[in-house]
Design a protein around this motif. Structure first.
Motif, short mmCIF file in Angstrom:
data_model
loop_
_atom_site.label_atom_id
_atom_site.label_comp_id
_atom_site.label_asym_id
_atom_site.label_seq_id
_atom_site.Cartn_x
_atom_site.Cartn_y
_atom_site.Cartn_z
N PRO A 241 17.51 -13.65 33.22
CA PRO A 241 17.22 -13.15 31.87
C PRO A 241 17.98 -13.93 30.93
CG PRO A 241 18.73 -11.75 33.11
CD PRO A 241 18.41 -12.64 34.16
N PRO A 242 17.47 -13.65 29.42
CA PRO A 242 18.23 -14.30 28.39
C PRO A 242 19.80 -13.95 28.46
CG PRO A 242 16.17 -13.44 27.63
CD PRO A 242 16.39 -12.83 29.22
N GLU A 326 13.57 -23.42 29.16
CA GLU A 326 12.33 -22.68 29.08
C GLU A 326 11.24 -23.35 29.47
OE1 GLU A 326 12.75 -19.66 28.03
OE2 GLU A 326 14.49 -19.77 27.24
N ASN A 369 13.11 -18.21 32.10
CA ASN A 369 13.20 -16.42 32.15
C ASN A 369 12.27 -16.13 33.39
OD1 ASN A 369 14.73 -16.37 29.83
ND2 ASN A 369 13.15 -16.34 28.58
N GLY A 374 11.53 -11.66 29.67
CA GLY A 374 12.65 -11.89 29.90
C GLY A 374 13.31 -10.99 30.74
#
Length: 522
Positions: A241-242, A326, A369, A374
Motif C-alpha cells: 500500500p502507499p 508505480e 501498489n 492501493g
C-alpha cells in the motif's frame, strides 16, 4: 595528413574521412557526402571561426568531401575537422603564416578530430567522443584533437594520445607539435575513484550521514531483499500500500551497489558518451547507472531509437539498475518490451535498413501498489476497486515478465507505534554484499543472476537438504524451470554473503520464500 571525424550511429558508429580541395573558380564552399542540415551549416560557422582566429580564408572554390559517400553525416561535430582541413589545404602555418614562407608542413599521420565551432573560434563539446576514440584506436589512429571538455573520455581509448583544445588556433597548432598530445595512464581496477570507500576489498560510494535506510522501521524483509538483490544482481518486485516505504528503500538502492570494474565501466562510458550524457571533464564512469524513467515513457524512450538509434533507458541502465516506480502505471507495451533484454542482455534496433545492437545488461527493480486505489488486502482501509479493475491492473505485468523477476516482496505498513529499527545502515548491508561480490568476481565474470545453465550447474552445488527443499517447493508451488533455476541463483548469492562454498538448506529456504510471495502473487 589524413583527418578523420566520426558519425555516431547506434553503439558502433563510423569513421568519416574529411578531404578538402581548393581550386580556381568563383569563391564558394561545396560539401559532398550526404551531409545533413547541421553539417551543411558548418560552412558559415567554419568560415567565420577561421577569420576570427587570425587565419586567412582561401578566396578560391573550396570542395569538402566526407566519405564514405553513402553514409549520412549528422551533427555539429564536423565543424572542427572541416576547418582544420581547409587550413591545411590552404597552406596555412600554425601562426597563420603560409607554409611557403617558413611555415612547417603538416606531419604525415592520421588524426581523429571532433568539435563544434563558435563564430569566435572557440570549440564546444560534442557527444560520442569516447566511442569515436575507441573506433579510431581500433583502426590504427593514435592521435586525436577534441574539445577540452571531452578530453578525459577520449583518453580512455587504449594507446590514444589526446589534445584537448579550447579554440581553433590551439587545435591547428597542435597538429604541428606532437609533444602537445598526452597519453593517459590506462585505468585499472585498483584505481580508487573520487567519492569511493573500501569495504572488505570492494569499492562503494561513501556512505552519506543520515541515510534513509537508518530511518526505516519494520521493513526487515524488504531491506534483506534489497541486500540480496544488490549482492547478486537479482531483479526485484516490491508491492504494498502507499506509504509503506517500498519506494524509499528502492530509491536508496544505489548506496548498496559496488563500483563497476574497468571492463564494465568502459561499455557504460561509451553508451553515455553516445547519448551526450557525460559531463564536462568526466572520464570513465565507475559509478553504476541508476535510471528511473517516468511512467509516461514511450516505447522508443525505453528501448531507444530515432534516426541515429540513440540509446534508450534500458541501455542507459546497462551494468546498473532500471527502477520503475508505480510500475503498473507504465504502458503495457513498454513493460512487455523488457522481457527479451532481461533474458539476452542486449537490445537490437533497426532503422531504415541499418541495425544497431546495444548492450542492456540491467537489473530491474519495480515498485507498485496492490490495486489502483492501493488498499487491496488492507485490514483497516476499504478497497474501492472492482475485481475486473484489479485483474487488468496486474495483467499488465504478465506471467512471462514476472517469471523473470527473482525476488518478490510483499510490503505492509508497520504497526502503529512500532519503533523497531531494521538491521541496518547502508554500511551494515554492504558487508554481506562485499563478500558476495568478491566471491562472484573470483569465480566467474558475471553476477549470479546472469549465470548460464551450465554455470548454474557448475557453481550452484546443493547440499542434500537444499535439494530436498527445492524439490518440495517445485511440487508445492508449481515452479517453472526458470523459477527453480532462479531459486538456485538466489541461494547461491545468500551462501556467498555468508561465505559458504555449498548451498545449505537454510539458504534455499530463504530463496524459496523470496521467490514465492504469500498473498497477491502466491
Amino acid at each position: 595528413m589524413k583527418i578523420y571525424s566520426f558519425s555516431p550511429f547506434g553503439y558502433e558508429g563510423n569513421l568519416v574521412s574529411v578531404e578538402v580541395d581548393i581550386r580556381r573558380g568563383i569563391p564558394a564552399i561545396d560539401i559532398v557526402g550526404l551531409a545533413d542540415g547541421a553539417v551543411k551549416e558548418s560552412r558559415e560557422r567554419m568560415k567565420s571561426a577561421i577569420r576570427n582566429s587570425g587565419f586567412e580564408f582561401p578566396c578560391e572554390r573550396v570542395l569538402i568531401s566526407l566519405s564514405p559517400a553513402d553514409l549520412k553525416k549528422e551533427g555539429a561535430g564536423f565543424d572542427l575537422p572541416v576547418a582544420l582541413g581547409v587550413l591545411g589545404a590552404a597552406g596555412q602555418g600554425p601562426d597563420g603564416d603560409g607554409q611557403k614562407d617558413g611555415g612547417r608542413a603538416l606531419p604525415d599521420e592520421s588524426v581523429l578530430v571532433m568539435g563544434e565551432l563558435e563564430l569566435s573560434g572557440a570549440i564546444r563539446p560534442v557527444r560520442a567522443v569516447n566511442a569515436a576514440a575507441w573506433t579510431a584506436a581500433a583502426n590504427g589512429i593514435k592521435r586525436c584533437v577534441v574539445p577540452r571538455a571531452n578530453a578525459l573520455e577520449a583518453a580512455e581509448a587504449p594507446g590514444m594520445k589526446v589534445f584537448g583544445a579550447d579554440n581553433l588556433r590551439e587545435a591547428f597548432s597542435a597538429l604541428f607539435d606532437d609533444s602537445r598530445f598526452s597519453l593517459a595512464k590506462e585505468a585499472s581496477d585498483g584505481d580508487i575513484p573520487d567519492g569511493a570507500e573500501e569495504v572488505d576489498g570492494v569499492l562503494f560510494m561513501k556512505a552519506q550521514a543520515g541515510s534513509s535506510f537508518d530511518e526505516m522501521y519494520g521493513q526487515k524483509t524488504l531491506l534483506r531483499a534489497c541486500q540480496v538483490a544488490a549482492a547478486g544482481g537479482h531483479n526485484l518486485l516490491a508491492f504494498g500500500p502507499p506509504g509503506c516505504g517500498k519506494t524509499l528503500a528502492l530509491q536508496n538502492f544505489p548506496a548498496l551497489l559496488p563500483f563497476l570494474t574497468v571492463d564494465e565501466a568502459r561499455s557504460v562510458t561509451r553508451i553515455y558518451s553516445i547519448a551526450g550524457l557525460i559531463g564536462a571533464g568526466q572520464g570513465l564512469i565507475r559509478k553504476p547507472p541508476f535510471r528511473q524513467p517516468h511512467m509516461s515513457a514511450s516505447l522508443e524512450g525505453m528501448c531507444g531509437g530515432g534516426s541515429q538509434c540513440r540509446p534508450g533507458e534500458i541501455s542507459l541502465a546497462h551494468n546498473g539498475v532500471l527502477f520503475l516506480d508505480e510500475a503498473a502505471e507504465f504502458r503495457g507495451s513498454a513493460l512487455q518490451m523488457l522481457r527479451v533484454p532481461l533474458e539476452s542482455g542486449s537490445v537490437t534496433l533497426s532503422r531504415a535498413g541499418r541495425t544497431a545492437v546495444y548492450p542492456a545488461n540491467f537489473q530491474l527493480l519495480m515498485a507498485t501498489n496492490p490495486c489502483p486505489c492501493g488498499n487491496y488486502g488492507s485490514e483497516k482501509k476499504i478497497c474501492l476497486c472492482s475485481a475486473r479493475s484489479i485483474e487488468l491492473y496486474w495483467k499488465k505485468f504478465s506471467s512471462p515478465l514476472l517469471d523473470r523477476v527473482d525476488l518478490r516482496v510483499k510490503v505492509d505498513i508497520p504497526e502503529e507505534g512500532s519503533q523497531m529499527k531494521c538491521i541496518c545502515s547502508a554500511n551494515d548491508l554492504r558487508k554481506g554484499i562485499a563478500k558476495a561480490v568478491k566471491a562472484q568476481r573470483g569465480r566467474q565474470s558475471v553476477k549470479n543472476a546472469r549465470l548460464s545453465p551450465e554455470e548454474t550447474a557448475s557453481f550452484c552445488v546443493l547440499s542434500e537438504e537444499a535439494r530436498e527443499r527445492l524439490d518440495e517447493a517445485v511440487l508445492r508451488h508449481d515452479f517453472s524451470p526458470r523459477a527453480a533455476a532462479a531459486c538456485k541463483k538466489i541461494a547461491r548469492t545468500i551462501a556467498d554473503m555468508e561465505g559458504s562454498e555449498k548451498i545449505m538448506g537454510a539458504h534455499m529456504a530463504e530463496a524459496v520464500d523470496f521467490r514465492r510471495v504469500s498473498g497477491l502473487l502466491s
